[in-house]
Design an enzyme around this catalytic site. Structure first.
Site, mmCIF file in Angstrom:
data_model
loop_
_atom_site.group_PDB
_atom_site.id
_atom_site.type_symbol
_atom_site.label_atom_id
_atom_site.label_comp_id
_atom_site.label_asym_id
_atom_site.label_seq_id
_atom_site.Cartn_x
_atom_site.Cartn_y
_atom_site.Cartn_z
ATOM 1 N N ARG A 154 -11.050 27.579 -58.186
ATOM 2 C CA ARG A 154 -11.932 28.744 -58.218
ATOM 3 C C ARG A 154 -11.080 29.980 -58.425
ATOM 4 O O ARG A 154 -10.022 30.110 -57.804
ATOM 5 C CB ARG A 154 -12.743 28.901 -56.931
ATOM 6 C CG ARG A 154 -13.664 30.128 -56.973
ATOM 7 C CD ARG A 154 -14.588 30.181 -55.787
ATOM 8 N NE ARG A 154 -13.892 30.415 -54.535
ATOM 9 C CZ ARG A 154 -13.577 31.630 -54.064
ATOM 10 N NH1 ARG A 154 -13.843 32.712 -54.769
ATOM 11 N NH2 ARG A 154 -12.968 31.754 -52.899
ATOM 12 N N SER A 199 -20.313 28.157 -57.323
ATOM 13 C CA SER A 199 -21.140 27.893 -56.163
ATOM 14 C C SER A 199 -21.694 29.194 -55.582
ATOM 15 O O SER A 199 -22.374 29.945 -56.265
ATOM 16 C CB SER A 199 -20.339 27.095 -55.132
ATOM 17 O OG SER A 199 -21.159 26.606 -54.116
ATOM 18 N N ASP A 221 -27.947 27.828 -52.512
ATOM 19 C CA ASP A 221 -26.900 28.638 -53.115
ATOM 20 C C ASP A 221 -27.044 28.518 -54.639
ATOM 21 O O ASP A 221 -27.872 27.751 -55.140
ATOM 22 C CB ASP A 221 -25.527 28.225 -52.604
ATOM 23 C CG ASP A 221 -25.092 26.851 -53.069
ATOM 24 O OD1 ASP A 221 -25.963 26.056 -53.465
ATOM 25 O OD2 ASP A 221 -23.882 26.564 -53.041
ATOM 26 N N ASP A 225 -25.609 27.071 -57.177
ATOM 27 C CA ASP A 225 -25.569 25.791 -57.895
ATOM 28 C C ASP A 225 -26.391 24.719 -57.188
ATOM 29 O O ASP A 225 -26.384 23.556 -57.592
ATOM 30 C CB ASP A 225 -24.128 25.316 -58.124
ATOM 31 C CG ASP A 225 -23.398 24.942 -56.842
ATOM 32 O OD1 ASP A 225 -23.636 25.614 -55.808
ATOM 33 O OD2 ASP A 225 -22.591 24.000 -56.867
ATOM 34 N N ASP A 268 -26.337 23.141 -54.266
ATOM 35 C CA ASP A 268 -25.826 22.035 -53.453
ATOM 36 C C ASP A 268 -25.684 22.446 -51.981
ATOM 37 O O ASP A 268 -25.160 21.670 -51.180
ATOM 38 C CB ASP A 268 -24.521 21.460 -54.008
ATOM 39 C CG ASP A 268 -23.325 22.383 -53.841
ATOM 40 O OD1 ASP A 268 -23.522 23.560 -53.479
ATOM 41 O OD2 ASP A 268 -22.194 21.931 -54.068
ATOM 42 N N ARG A 269 -26.149 23.637 -51.657
ATOM 43 C CA ARG A 269 -26.228 24.052 -50.244
ATOM 44 C C ARG A 269 -27.658 24.489 -49.960
ATOM 45 O O ARG A 269 -28.337 25.012 -50.833
ATOM 46 C CB ARG A 269 -25.285 25.226 -49.967
ATOM 47 C CG ARG A 269 -23.829 24.861 -49.971
ATOM 48 C CD ARG A 269 -22.954 26.021 -49.515
ATOM 49 N NE ARG A 269 -21.574 25.596 -49.483
ATOM 50 C CZ ARG A 269 -20.665 26.086 -48.642
ATOM 51 N NH1 ARG A 269 -20.992 27.014 -47.785
ATOM 52 N NH2 ARG A 269 -19.424 25.648 -48.665
#
Length: 360
Positions: A76, A185, A350, A352, A354-355
């Site tokens: 990142r 993310s 979030d 993307d 995945d949270r």
């Protein structure tokens, strides 16, 4: 619906470590020359070239005397020129290293044949001439140049994007040796990221991170540089413009939601009759169509969307830090929407998807 969105949650987000390399002036100028020769992107290439032509050692040091460190969450960094940024060249280098390491672990591909399969998804992040879509296409080129069979995953329809859990699912459902998701993310808008998944659909763990990092260092020069079709000149981007019949995301999504419904939905009739009011926010990310589809799979009424945050927007205009785990600050608009509509429950993804955060 809460459980199904968490089922493929992979939590960890790429970190942003940078290692100082302390190059002297001669080494910096040589690194700048390489960068100008190697970078597929005209905008970032021109930026470094301008500093090289001016022999601006301070500027070159800031851009080139760093190196991203590949870890268990991948990479990142800000979308910017130089070896400390996530740009087209550093994405190419990362993918070349990943490809080399996969061949080392899983064995060579027979000459002239498509071999090990890799899934690639991407979100909507963009800054100037740099964007996730282009990164995904370049990653596909690097892998294909070594014989890998690439499954490139756009969204379900024009203007939509793949969400991270589908990459994880694709790895297992299509027998991939790895998966890549281009996303930062829940991190600030200037960033982008490069997440890597192993053949079990989970993010990589040691020692694979160190193996990939070493392979990146050993494969820094672009493989296609001296070929007839250098990076960026092939037609991978055209594959993302195919109709639904040619879009692998559509079939994968059908499987994904049907398996989810069959395994987890216990009370479809009650869901349809219950009139449950739920507010959902995608936090300016890719989650809206996936959450709507999840609710439909369970027979639930569609969630009430936070209108200001429902569509993908790389500028994230209503949140400086698009992380639903930040709580009340990040969920301010969602809570206001819930109050307005008499909803007691808020679900927040979030960017993307995945949270998941839940607020009552």
């Amino acid at each position: 619906a809460t459980i199904l969105l968490l089922a493929s949650s992979i939590g960890a987000s790429p970190k942003r470590p940078q290692l100082r390399r302390s190059m002297d002036e001669a080494a910096l100028l040589a690194a700048a020359s390489d960068y100008v020769a190697w970078d597929p992107n005209a905008e970032t290439r021109a930026e470094v070239k301008a500093h090289l032509d001016a022999k601006d050692v301070a500027a070159l040091s800031k851009l080139l005397d760093t190196k991203l460190e590949f870890g268990t969450a991948g990479l990142r960094a800000p979308m910017q020129a130089g070896y400390g940024g996530l740009n087209e060249l550093t994405v190419v280098q990362a993918t070349q290293g990943l490809a080399a390491y996969l061949l080392e672990v899983f064995g060579p591909i027979a000459e002239g044949a498509k071999g090990h399969r890799v899934a690639i998804g991407f979100d909507h992040r963009a800054r100037g001439a740099l964007n996730s879509r282009r990164y995904a296409c370049l990653a596909a080129e690097a892998l294909a140049s070594r014989g890998f069979d690439v499954i490139l995953l756009p969204g379900l329809a024009d203007g939509e994007y793949c969400h991270t859990p589908l990459v994880s699912y694709c790895v297992r459902a299509r027998g991939c040796v790895a998966g890549i998701m281009i996303t930062a993310s829940h991190n600030p808008k200037a960033d982008n990221g490069y997440k890597v998944y192993w053949d079990n659909g989970a993010q990589i763990i040691p020692p694979h991170d160190k193996g990939i990092a070493a392979a990146i260092d050993a494969n820094r020069k672009p493989w296609l540089l001296d070929g007839a079709a250098p990076y960026g000149s092939t037609s991978w981007s055209e594959q993302l413009d195919l109709g639904a019949a040619g879009n692998p995301t559509v079939a994968l999504a059908d499987e994904y939601f049907e398996k989810m419904r069959a395994a987890l939905c216990r009370h479809a009739d009650a869901n349809a009759a219950g009139g449950l009011k739920v507010v959902h926010t995608a936090m300016h990310g890719v989650g809206t169509p996936w959450t709507v589809r999840a609710f439909a799979a369970f027979g639930l009424p569609p969630p009430i969307q936070v209108a200001e945050q429902a569509a993908p927007d790389p500028d994230f205009p209503t949140v400086a830090f698009p992380n639903p785990e930040e709580g009340a600050g990040a969920l301010e608009l969602a809570m206001a929407t819930a109050e307005k509509n008499g909803a007691a429950l808020v679900l927040a993804n979030d960017p993307d998807a995945d949270r998941l955060a839940v607020a009552e």
